[in-house]
Scaffold this motif. Structure first.
Motif: not given
Length: 246
Positions: A185, A192, A242, A244
């Protein structure tokens, strides 16, 4: 003349109504709309923990040969009975002794340009034993060899309760995944977000290979067969997705 005029008037009215309805239908059709997926990042990581084993599994066998099948089996049974008795004297409980193979096969001598000649029969009885004290592996191997075992396949070390080591590896895997996600990130210049999904590949226990070799010769030349349990590596593999934020 009046009837024809009325018919023409009706047709004109219908055409006008159709022309007016067409734009209305075109305007009422919904415009296509493409849903854009939220940006995300998918990563994998693993965690490892090294731990000393507290148990071992050893597989060995008794192989006998005789002119007849019955004689080969009888000799094998007598020797295996002595082996089981030796295991009991070594403190191995009955539930930790399991027959893993029983075979009988004809043995032939082969001479060029001649038909095979029956030499006799070979009987094989294999047993897998769980040893709950890794310090007793060498002495147990010596005891069964002295009792009649003439083949040892190998030794595998393990853990009686691997959950604690697996959970420690899971925490290490999550820490590694979080660290990797933060690094990506930062490199991408994004923020993130939360984790969308997390999957585990399952625990994996890795140990250095242990070769039994010729345990009969070793037992004859040494007071006790040396066995080094070393360390086990408990590994957990995970993957995560994840969100973003740009």
């Amino acid at each position: 003349m009046t009837t024809r005029l009325c018919a023409l008037t009706l047709v004109s009215a219908l055409m006008a109504a159709t022309a007016l309805a067409a734009p209305v239908m075109a305007q009422s059709a919904p415009a296509p709309h493409m849903m854009q997926a939220e940006p995300s990042i998918s990563l994998s990581a693993y965690g490892e923990v090294k731990v000393a084993p507290d148990m071992a599994t050893i597989t060995f066998g008794v192989v006998t040969e005789a002119p007849t099948a019955a004689e080969a089996m009888a000799q094998n049974a007598a020797r295996m009975t002595q082996v089981i008795a030796a295991l009991r004297r070594a403190g191995i409980s009955e539930r930790d002794i399991q027959t893993s193979g029983l075979n009988l096969s004809a043995q032939y001598d082969y001479v060029q340009n001649e038909p095979p000649r029956l030499r006799g029969y070979q009987a094989s009885n294999r047993v897998t034993v769980v040893i709950n004290d890794v310090n007793a592996v060498g002495t147990t191997a010596d005891a069964v060899v002295a009792a009649g075992v003439n083949q040892i396949d190998g030794i595998t070390f393990g853990l009686k309760n691997p959950k604690a080591a697996e959970d420690q590896a899971r925490r290490a895997a999550v820490t590694a995944l979080q660290s990797k996600a933060s690094l990506y990130a930062d490199a991408l210049g994004v923020r993130l977000g939360g984790i969308r999904s997390l999957n585990e590949g399952g625990p994996n226990m890795v140990q250095p290979p242990v070769f039994a070799g010729n345990r009969m010769a070793m037992a004859a030349d040494m007071e006790s067969t040396p066995v080094a349990p070393g360390e086990l590596t408990v590994r957990i593999d995970i993957t995560g997705v994840y969100d973003i934020v740009r």
